[in-house]
Write a protein that holds these residues in place. Structure first.
Motif, short mmCIF file in Angstrom:
data_model
loop_
_atom_site.label_atom_id
_atom_site.label_comp_id
_atom_site.label_asym_id
_atom_site.label_seq_id
_atom_site.Cartn_x
_atom_site.Cartn_y
_atom_site.Cartn_z
N ASP A 131 1.21 -1.43 -0.02
CA ASP A 131 -0.29 0.05 -0.07
C ASP A 131 1.36 1.25 -0.17
OD1 ASP A 131 -3.41 0.63 0.67
OD2 ASP A 131 -2.04 2.39 1.15
N PHE A 132 0.26 2.19 -1.23
CA PHE A 132 1.41 3.92 -0.77
C PHE A 132 0.25 4.87 -0.21
CE2 PHE A 132 1.12 2.07 -4.69
CZ PHE A 132 0.84 3.17 -5.79
N ALA A 133 -0.96 4.81 0.32
CA ALA A 133 -1.62 5.38 -0.12
C ALA A 133 -1.60 6.94 0.24
CB ALA A 133 -3.76 4.64 0.77
N ASP A 134 -0.48 6.45 2.60
CA ASP A 134 -0.31 7.56 2.60
C ASP A 134 0.33 8.32 1.63
OD1 ASP A 134 1.45 5.87 1.81
OD2 ASP A 134 2.42 5.80 3.92
N TRP A 135 1.35 8.14 0.63
CA TRP A 135 2.46 8.63 0.18
C TRP A 135 1.22 9.25 -0.72
CZ3 TRP A 135 3.42 9.91 -5.16
CH2 TRP A 135 3.81 10.67 -5.46
N TRP A 169 -2.28 18.02 9.14
CA TRP A 169 -1.82 19.07 10.14
C TRP A 169 -0.56 19.13 9.64
CZ3 TRP A 169 -5.07 15.80 10.79
CH2 TRP A 169 -6.52 15.53 12.06
N MET A 170 0.03 18.68 8.85
CA MET A 170 1.76 19.06 9.08
C MET A 170 2.07 18.95 7.10
SD MET A 170 3.95 16.43 10.86
CE MET A 170 5.51 17.05 10.90
N VAL A 171 2.31 20.02 6.53
CA VAL A 171 2.54 20.44 5.74
C VAL A 171 3.89 19.64 4.99
CG1 VAL A 171 3.90 22.24 3.55
CG2 VAL A 171 2.93 22.60 5.75
N GLN A 172 5.11 18.81 5.54
CA GLN A 172 5.25 18.31 4.97
C GLN A 172 5.75 16.89 6.21
OE1 GLN A 172 7.50 15.90 3.48
NE2 GLN A 172 8.25 18.10 2.35
N SER A 173 4.97 15.58 5.95
CA SER A 173 5.29 14.48 6.77
C SER A 173 5.88 13.49 6.40
CB SER A 173 3.43 14.31 6.60
OG SER A 173 3.31 13.63 5.37
N SER A 174 6.97 13.95 4.87
CA SER A 174 7.47 12.82 4.97
C SER A 174 7.67 12.29 6.01
CB SER A 174 8.71 12.68 3.47
OG SER A 174 9.53 14.01 4.42
N SER A 175 8.69 12.62 7.66
CA SER A 175 9.10 12.06 8.20
C SER A 175 8.38 11.60 9.27
CB SER A 175 9.53 13.19 9.01
OG SER A 175 8.68 14.56 9.40
N ILE A 176 7.19 11.84 9.64
CA ILE A 176 5.56 10.80 10.29
C ILE A 176 6.08 9.96 9.20
CG2 ILE A 176 3.98 10.57 10.72
CD1 ILE A 176 5.38 12.59 12.40
N ARG A 177 5.94 9.58 8.28
CA ARG A 177 5.82 8.41 6.89
C ARG A 177 6.64 6.90 7.64
NH1 ARG A 177 5.36 8.60 2.52
NH2 ARG A 177 5.83 10.53 1.49
N ASN A 178 8.04 8.57 7.66
CA ASN A 178 9.68 6.50 7.53
C ASN A 178 9.69 6.72 9.07
OD1 ASN A 178 9.94 8.54 4.95
ND2 ASN A 178 11.34 9.73 5.33
N PHE A 179 8.98 7.15 10.09
CA PHE A 179 9.16 6.93 11.40
C PHE A 179 7.85 5.69 11.45
CE2 PHE A 179 6.73 6.52 15.06
CZ PHE A 179 8.28 6.11 16.76
N PHE A 180 7.16 6.02 10.73
CA PHE A 180 5.95 4.75 10.93
C PHE A 180 6.34 3.45 10.00
CE2 PHE A 180 2.46 2.75 8.22
CZ PHE A 180 2.04 2.34 9.06
N ASN A 181 6.35 3.74 8.74
CA ASN A 181 8.09 2.54 7.73
C ASN A 181 8.96 1.77 9.23
OD1 ASN A 181 5.90 3.74 5.79
ND2 ASN A 181 7.35 4.63 4.70
N LEU A 182 9.30 2.29 9.23
CA LEU A 182 10.21 2.04 10.36
C LEU A 182 9.61 0.84 11.58
CD1 LEU A 182 13.71 2.04 11.40
CD2 LEU A 182 13.11 3.83 13.22
#
Lengths: 260, 273
Positions: free
Chosen positions: B82-86, B174-187
């Motif tokens: 899944d890549f619905a988050d991206w 809520w966040m303009v740039q959320s890649s860090s949250i997604r990376n954390f989740f992926n981790l």
């Protein structure tokens, strides 16, 4: 030369400024990269915790190989891996001519623009793990450090060659963002002690696609388990990087602009 | 009620078909897995063959079970990826999400339908070829222990993956740039889903925690159902009970995701279309 240095410095500054613009995101990403290092050798940790092992390798020796792999990946991430994504993006959008018309080498300019400050977290994690792994290894001499640096440099040449080959292929195989994954899968042979693989795999990973040089050979040298053929394998590493440069320059001719 | 379900099914089929056609143009993208999957498996094969030299069982798993487990996780991943988050964060960041306010269907359902179409492509160009390679070339026992249970579990893993990825994607409201949250989740997902190493290798406390985290329901649990036995934190459950556990987890994730979606829409500010 001075001009190239100035160009590189400007590109570095631009990348750092861009990272600072979204600083919360940058700090979090760097931190996650650092923590992410835990993920990578987790398999090794759990294997050794289960009273199993890679035969003939202590936990810290196995960890040393993996930490060297992380250090190589981090250096590649900071200095040249970005060229894959930059090239792919330019090819897809048809904007490479903006680079081609600049009065300097296109390859050099793309490399300079590939400087990626975010991998600093990965480097930090790699250094911590390297120091920890090294603390359990005795008898590391000055000469083994020199040999380690030599082989580590050769390993970076392999990574550089891979980055350029992937970038070069993207001129023909447009928009395939999974191309790097193919090479990553082959590189994963270099993360573990070579003694667990059959001789044919070791031969291929030493001389044909020298991924053993990324971590296994340099780490073995530091431990004092080096073999003469490690040094012969430097030759294919140099050839690999040279082939990458040639292929990239050659494939650059295949670029078709989208106009605009 | 029946008419509504029929209508929704038609809509989903139409969106899935269009997505399938769209991604078929890039089928080599999926076909990369035919190379990557077996190569990664080969590495795992040598690692575990070396680790098991002189050992019959490690943490209750034999070498053949371990190899079947890794094949199953890879194959399941091709069906549930899944890549619905991206996708969602990209739509929000660029303001393109605003166009979904004008459509007669909510984006969550649209994204689920897109995923269905995309994974049909995964079935044809990733799952089937890799299944053949594992079965005929590596001679690994990759046939599911019980086909019906395996299909049910994979279908629930498909939904679970979607709910948790979509929920993470909503952070972008809520966040303009959320890649860090997604990376954390992926981790976290990488560690706790069991795709890296079976969860039975984890310390007992983490194995217990896995019952309450959403991650094992996407990979470890369906892989164990696929291979026919489930044990975690020294608790052995019969497969029907395992499926019930997975169903409860999916329902909770679905309710949370739907609730978040309702709250998130109020936070959205469109910046053009």
């Amino acid at each position: 030369m001075k001009r190239m240095y100035l160009i590189y410095k400007t590109c570095m500054k631009a990348n750092i400024a861009s990272a600072i613009t979204y600083r919360v995101n940058f700090i979090l990403n760097s931190f996650i990269m650092l923590i992410g290092n835990v993920l990578f050798p987790l398999v090794t940790v759990f294997i050794y915790n289960s009273n199993a092992s890679f035969e003939g390798w202590t936990f810290q020796e196995a960890l040393l190989i993996q930490s060297v792999f992380i250090l190589s990946t981090a250096c590649a991430g900071i200095f040249f891996n970005g060229i894959m994504w930059n090239t792919m993006s330019h090819v897809v959008e048809g904007t490479l001519e903006v680079v081609l018309i600049k009065p300097t080498s296109s390859l050099f300019l793309l490399l300079a623009r590939s400087f990626e400050f975010e991998s600093i977290g990965l480097l930090g994690g790699g250094v911590i793990m390297f120091v920890y792994a090294l603390s359990g290894i005795e008898g590391v001499t000055f000469s083994s450090w020199l040999l380690f640096l030599l082989l580590f440099g050769a390993g970076l040449l392999v990574m550089f060659g891979v980055a350029l080959i992937v970038a070069a292929i993207s001129f023909k195989w447009v928009a395939n963002s999974r191309l790097p994954e193919m090479f990553e899968s082959i590189k994963s042979f270099g993360r573990y002690p070579g003694t667990i693989f059959p001789k044919a795999v070791v031969a291929v990973s030493s001389f044909l696609f020298p991924v053993s040089m990324i971590a296994y050979f340099p780490a073995s040298t530091l431990i004092g388990r080096w073999e003469a053929y490690f040094f012969i394998a430097i030759i294919p590493c140099v050839l690999f990087a040279a082939f990458g440069i040639w292929l990239y320059t050659y494939m650059l001719r295949s670029y078709k602009s989208a106009g605009g | 009620m029946f008419e509504m379900i029929k209508h929704r099914f038609r809509v989903m089929r139409a969106v899935a078909f269009v997505t399938y056609k769209e991604w078929s143009a890039y089928r080599t993208h999926s076909m990369v897995s035919i190379f990557v999957g077996p190569v990664y498996f080969l590495v795992q094969y040598y690692i575990w063959s070396a680790v098991y030299s002189g050992e019959s069982y490690i943490n209750g798993m034999s070498l053949s079970q371990m190899l079947s487990y890794f094949c199953a996780t890879m194959l399941i991943n091709y069906l549930t990826m899944d890549f619905a988050d991206w996708n969602l964060q990209m739509l929000i960041r660029t303001g393109k999400f605003i166009t979904f306010s004008l459509r007669p269907m909510n984006h969550m359902f649209y994204a689920l339908s897109q995923k269905a179409g995309h994974r049909v492509l995964g079935l044809l160009f990733e799952f089937i070829p890799c299944f053949m390679i594992f079965f005929f070339i590596f001679h690994i026992d990759v046939l599911p222990a019980n086909l019906l249970y395996a299909i049910l579990s994979i279908a629930m893993a498909f939904m679970m993956n979607f709910f948790i990825h979509y929920s993470i994607g909503m952070v972008a409201f809520w966040m303009v740039q959320s890649s860090s949250i997604r990376n954390f989740f992926n981790l976290c997902e990488g560690i706790f889903s069991g795709s890296l190493i079976p969860l039975v290798f984890f310390p007992k406390s983490l194995q217990m925690a896995s019952f309450f985290l959403p991650f094992q329901y996407t990979t470890f649990l369906p892989a164990m159902v696929y291979t026919g036995s489930y044990t975690l934190a020294d608790i052995t459950l019969p497969i029907p009970q395992v499926l019930l556990l997975q169903l409860i987890a999916v329902i909770i994730a679905g309710v949370v995701c739907r609730g978040l979606y309702a709250v998130s829409l109020k936070h959205f500010t469109g910046v053009g279309a």
